[in-house]
Design an enzyme around this catalytic site. Structure first.
Site, PDB file in Angstrom:
ATOM      1  N   ASP A 296       0.861  -1.173   0.000  1.00  0.00           N
ATOM      2  CA  ASP A 296       0.000   0.000   0.000  1.00  0.00           C
ATOM      3  C   ASP A 296       0.912   1.242   0.000  1.00  0.00           C
ATOM      4  O   ASP A 296       2.134   1.151   0.116  1.00  0.00           O
ATOM      5  CB  ASP A 296      -0.945  -0.014   1.217  1.00  0.00           C
TER       6      ASP A 296
HETATM    7  C1  BGC Z   1      -5.067   3.136   0.199  1.00  0.00           C
HETATM    8  C2  BGC Z   1      -5.271   2.077  -0.856  1.00  0.00           C
HETATM    9  C3  BGC Z   1      -5.154   2.677  -2.231  1.00  0.00           C
HETATM   10  C4  BGC Z   1      -3.810   3.376  -2.354  1.00  0.00           C
HETATM   11  C5  BGC Z   1      -3.571   3.979  -3.720  1.00  0.00           C
HETATM   12  C6  BGC Z   1      -3.824   3.976  -0.048  1.00  0.00           C
HETATM   13  O1  BGC Z   1      -3.766   5.045   0.807  1.00  0.00           O
HETATM   14  O2  BGC Z   1      -4.989   2.517   1.474  1.00  0.00           O
HETATM   15  O3  BGC Z   1      -6.520   1.483  -0.686  1.00  0.00           O
HETATM   16  O4  BGC Z   1      -5.305   1.683  -3.186  1.00  0.00           O
HETATM   17  O5  BGC Z   1      -3.739   4.405  -1.385  1.00  0.00           O
HETATM   18  O6  BGC Z   1      -4.350   5.073  -3.953  1.00  0.00           O
END
Ligand code: BGC
Length: 776
Positions: A296
C-alpha cells in the site's frame, strides 16, 4: 554499478523456475497452472537483456497524475520512466495522458518495457455505482460482477489496466471509515463478492483490452484496526483470522486476482508489508498465489514508524517477506542495489519479483499493444453510456435498504405536495461517495432532479436545504482540507430551519435527505460518534415536531446510530452513497416504481458503546437470555445487547411469510447432502424480491463457534400472493471451520439449520450429522 550483466543468473533462475514448476505440479497445489511456455520464453529473453537497475525499476510504482491518494507525491517521473526505473504508475488516466507516458516508456527507455497504469477504480470508473457497502447490500452477485465489468470496460477505454480493487477487508467496526469500501462483516458473503468482483474486472481473459487486472486488498486484516481508528494496530488470534477475516482474500486469489496489496497494519506484531508468514508462507505456499504483491501507499517507508528499523532495513525486510512492488516509497529503487551488492539480498530475489511483474504485463497484453487500444474515440463511445447509467440506476435501487416503514408511508403517491428537505436533497458531489475514481459530480442526478424526473408535475415539490451538512467549523475545515466539497449556505441555522419547517407545514409529507458528507467516511475518516451531524439532527427534530409524516432518506458510508430517528420518523430508507444515478434510483424507490430489496451487510448498533457488534458473535459462558433483571450475565446496564438493525435485515413494500424449515433427512452420515427448504409467500399487495438467507449453527464443537454463520442465500422474486419453495443443498463442506490446530474440517454432532429474511428472523430445524456409521 547498475549495469551488471545478469545473464548467468537468468539461466540459473530458468532452471529454478522449471524445478519449482514441477514441484508445484507434483504437490498438486490447487492453483498450480502450467506456466505459459511462450510467456516464460518471452520473459526469460527480456530479463536476459535487463540490467540489475532495470529489474529493480520494474519493482517501482509511482503516483503520477491527476489524483493524490496518499501523503507523498512521486517526483521526476518522466526522467525515471526514460531510464527504465519505473514499473508502473497510478493516478494517470485518459488516452492522452496514458499514451504520452506510455510512449516515454516504450519509445524512450532502453528496453521499451511498457508501464502498468493503476488506479483506484472502486465502485465504477466514470459511471459511478453505489459504494461497495451499498453494492454488497444488493446481495446480488450478478449485479456486483456486472458493476465491476462495466467499471473495467470504462477504465480500460481511458487507458488503465490495473485497479486497486476489490477491497475485501471484513469490518465489524463502523467507526472505521473504510467500512464503506468493503462488503461488511460476513466472511461468507465477503468471499462470494470478492470472487464476483475479480471475475468482473478481469473478464474472461486479462489480455482482452477491456479487462483490468484486479488487486485484492488490503492483505491482511486491515478492517480490524483497534477502536476503528484508521491505520491503527490489529491484534487477533490465528483462529479468528482464518475463520472470519482471511476467507475473502483467499477467494479473490482463487478467482485469479493478478495482484495483492499488502496492508498498512501489523499482523501478529509484524507489519503486513514485512510479514513473510503472511506474504509468502500463507499467500504463496498455502494458497498458491502466482501474481505479484504490491505494497500500500508508502507502506515500506512506514515500517520505520512501526519500529522495524531504518529505511534500508525496511526495504530488505519487505523484499524478503515477499513484496514485489513498492508503492511510492521508492525504497526498493534506492536500497536494493546496495543491499544486493552487500549480499544482504540475493539477485534471485530481485529476479523473482521482476519476473512476476513482467508476467503480469505479458498477461495484460501490454507487450503486444502497450496502449491496449485506448483512444479518445473509444473512450467517448464506451464511457458513461446510457446503458451504463441504466445499470447504475438499477444497482443503486437494489442497494437501498428500507429500515422502517410504519403505516406504509412509503411508497409515496405521485400527487400532492412533498417537502424535500436536507443538505443532501439537492447535492451531486456527495452522492459519488468517498472514493469515486473519475466520477464527475456534473453527471450525477440529485434526489431533487430524480423526483422531478420520476414524478414530473404530478407532485408539487417544496425544496428547502434546512441545514448545512456540518456546522462544526473545525470539522468543516478538516473535511475541506481533505478534499471534500462542502457547500456552505451562509444563512443562519435558524433561517435554514425556518424555511424547512415552513415547507413541511405546507406539505403532505416530508422527505428529509440527510447523512454524512462523502468525506466523513472512506480512508482516514474514522469517527467516534457515528450519528447524524448535530445540525441535521436538530433539523430532523424540527421537521418531526411539525406533525407531518417524515420519510428519512439516508446517505452515508457506514452504519449510523439512529435511535431517535428510528423512533420518530415514519419511514427510513438507507441509500448509502448511490453514485451517478442515485437521485433517479431514490425517486424510483420513494414512489414505488422500485420495491426496495436490499439487506444490511453490517450491523447498525444502538450506540457506539456496543461496538464491535456483529451477528456471528460467540455465545459466552454467561449469555443474556432476555431476563431484564438478570445479573452476572453478559449484558450492559444501559443498552440492550441486540443492535438497532441486524445483519441481513431489510424491509420491502410487501411482506414475506416463511413456512417451516423442511429437511430431506434429520440424521446424516459422512458426505451426504442435506436439502433444506422453506416456502416463501408474498403476503402483501406488491411484487417484490426477497433474499432468503441460510445460517448454520453447531452448538457443541471442540472450539467455541459463532451463534450462527451465514452459509447461503438465494433471491426470489414473488408476485402478490405467490409462493415459491426455496431449497438449499448443504454438504459437509458447509459445516467446516478451523479447529484448535487450525485444520479446516467439520466435526460430527448437532446442527441447527436456520432460514429466513434476516439474521434474527429465522425458522429452524435440527439435524445430526455423523462422520461415519462405524470406524474405518
Ligand atoms: C489506500 C489504498 C489505495 C492506495 C492507492 C492507499 O492510501 O490505502 O486502498 O489503493 O492508497 O491510492
Amino acid at each position: 554499478m547498475l549495469n551488471v550483466s545478469w545473464r548467468s543468473e537468468t539461466k540459473r533462475e530458468m532452471k529454478i523456475s522449471r524445478l519449482s514448476l514441477i514441484g508445484l505440479l507434483v504437490a498438486g497445489s490447487l492453483h498450480a497452472q502450467p506456466l505459459d511456455p511462450q510467456m516464460n520464453a518471452f520473459v526469460n529473453e527480456l530479463m536476459s537483456r535487463m540490467t540489475l537497475g532495470e529489474k529493480i525499476g520494474q519493482l517501482n510504482l509511482l503516483s503520477v497524475g491527476f489524483d493524490v491518494t496518499g501523503p507523498l507525491l512521486s517526483q521526476d517521473a518522466d526522467a525515471k520512466v526514460r531510464q527504465g526505473l519505473v514499473g508502473g504508475v497510478f493516478n494517470t488516466y485518459t488516452p492522452v495522458a496514458v499514451r504520452k507516458l506510455q510512449a516515454l516508456a516504450v519509445k524512450e527507455s532502453r528496453l521499451g518495457i511498457p508501464l502498468l497504469f493503476g488506479y483506484d477504480v472502486i465502485h465504477g470508473y466514470k459511471t459511478i455505482f453505489p459504494i461497495p457497502l451499498g453494492l454488497a447490500s444488493t446481495w446480488n452477485l450478478d449485479s456486483i460482477e456486472q458493476s465491476a465489468r462495466i467499471a473495467a470496460a470504462e477504465a480500460s477505454a481511458d487507458g488503465l489496466n490495473w485497479t486497486f480493487s476489490p477491497m475485501v477487508d471484513i469490518a465489524r467496526d463502523p467507526r472505521w471509515g473504510r467500512i464503506a469500501e468493503g462488503a461488511g462483516e460476513d466472511p461468507y458473503l465477503g468471499t462470494q463478492i470478492a470472487g464476483a468482483m475479480v471475475h468482473g474486472y478481469q473478464g474472461a481473459n486479462l489480455s482482452q483490452s477491456n479487462a483490468l487486472m484486479a488487486c485484492v486488498k488490503h492483505f491482511a486484516l486491515y478492517g480490524a484496526v483497534e477502536a476503528g481508528r484508521d491505520y491503527n494496530t490489529v491484534d487477533m488470534s490465528r483462529r479468528q483470522m482464518f475463520e472470519y477475516y482471511l476467507p475473502p482474500y483467499r477467494a479473490a486469489v482463487e478467482a485469479g486476482a493478478g495482484s495483492v496489496m499488502s496492508s498498512f497494519n501489523e499482523v501478529d506484531a509484524v507489519p503486513a508489508t514485512a510479514n513473510r508468514w503472511l506474504l509468502t508462507d500463507l499467500l504463496r505456499s498455502q494458497w498458491g498465489f502466482q501474481g505479484f504483491v504490491v505494497t500500500d501507499y508508502t507502506a515500506i517507508m512506514e515500517m520505520s514508524e512501526h519500529g522495524m528499523g531504518d529505511l534500508r532495513t525496511d526495504a530488505e525486510l519487505a523484499l524478503k517477506a515477499g513484496v514485489d512492488m513498492d508503492m511510492v516509497s521508492e525504497l526498493f529503487l534506492k536500497h536494493l542495489p546496495e543491499l544486493s551488492a552487500h549480499g544482504d539480498i540475493t539477485e534471485a530475489m530481485i529476479n523473482q519479483s521482476c519476473r512476476r511483474i513482467l508476467e503480469a504485463k505479458y498477461k495484460l497484453g501490454l507487450f503486444a499493444d502497450p496502449y491496449r487500444g485506448c483512444t479518445e474515440e473509444r473512450a467517448r463511445m464506451e464511457i458513461l453510456t446510457p446503458e451504463n447509467r441504466q445499470a447504475a440506476r438499477k444497482f443503486a435501487e437494489q442497494s437501498f435498504v428500507l429500515l422502517k416503514n410504519d403505516a406504509q408511508i412509503l411508497p409515496l403517491k405521485k400527487s400532492g405536495t412533498i417537502a424535500l428537505v436536507g443538505p443532501l436533497a439537492d447535492d451531486q458531489s456527495d452522492l459519488l461517495g468517498p472514493w469515486h475514481a473519475a466520477g464527475d459530480a456534473r453527471f450525477v442526478v440529485s434526489v431533487r432532479t430524480g423526483i422531478s424526473n420520476v414524478a414530473g408535475s404530478a407532485a408539487t415539490v417544496r425544496f428547502a436545504k434546512g441545514a448545512n451538512l456540518v456546522d462544526d467549523p473545525a470539522l468543516r475545515k478538516l473535511l475541506k482540507k481533505f478534499g471534500s466539497e462542502i457547500s456552505v449556505d451562509p444563512r443562519t441555522p435558524q433561517d435554514l430551519f425556518a424555511e424547512a419547517v415552513d415547507a413541511a407545514q405546507k406539505s403532505d409529507v416530508v422527505v428529509a435527505v440527510l447523512g454524512e458528507s462523502s468525506g466523513m467516511s472512506g480512508e482516514a475518516a474514522s469517527r467516534s460518534d457515528i450519528g447524524l451531524p448535530e445540525c441535521q439532527e436538530e433539523l430532523l427534530r424540527a421537521l418531526v415536531a411539525t406533525g407531518k409524516p417524515v420519510v428519512l432518506v439516508l446517505m452515508n458510508g457506514r452504519p449510523l446510530t439512529l435511535n431517535w430517528e428510528s423512533e420518530h420518523c415514519g419511514a427510513i430508507l438507507e441509500t448509502w452513497f448511490g453514485g451517478t444515478e442515485a437521485g433517479n434510483a431514490v425517486a424510483d424507490a420513494l414512489f414505488g416504481d422500485y420495491n426496495p430489496s436490499g439487506k444490511l451487510t453490517a450491523t447498525f448498533p444502538r450506540n457506539v458503546g456496543q461496538i464491535p457488534i456483529y451477528y456471528n458473535h460467540k455465545n459466552t459462558g454467561r449469555p443474556y437470555k432476555g431476563d431484564p433483571g438478570a445479573k452476572y450475565v453478559s449484558r450492559y446496564l444501559d443498552v440492550p445487547n441486540d443492535p438497532l438493525f441486524a445483519f441481513g435485515y431489510g424491509l420491502s413494500y410487501t411482506t414475506f411469510a416463511y413456512g417451516e424449515v423442511k429437511l430431506s433427512k434429520t440424521t446424516l452420515t459422512g458426505n451426504e447432502t442435506l436439502l433444506a427448504s422453506v416456502t416463501v409467500t408474498n403476503a402483501g399487495q406488491r411484487a417484490g424480491e426477497e433474499t432468503v438467507q441460510l445460517y448454520l449453527s453447531q452448538p457443541v464443537a471442540s472450539v467455541t463457534r459463532s451463534v450462527e454463520d451465514l452459509r447461503g442465500f438465494q433471491k426470489v422474486f414473488l408476485q402478490p400472493g405467490e409462493t415459491k419453495e426455496v431449497t438449499f443443498r448443504i454438504t459437509p463442506d458447509d459445516l467446516k471451520f478451523y479447529n484448535g490446530k487450525l485444520e479446516y474440517d467439520w466435526e460430527p454432532g448437532e446442527f441447527i439449520v436456520r432460514i429466513g429474511g434476516s439474521s434474527t428472523q429465522l425458522k429452524s430445524a435440527t439435524v445430526h450429522w455423523n462422520k461415519t456409521t462405524h470406524a474405518p
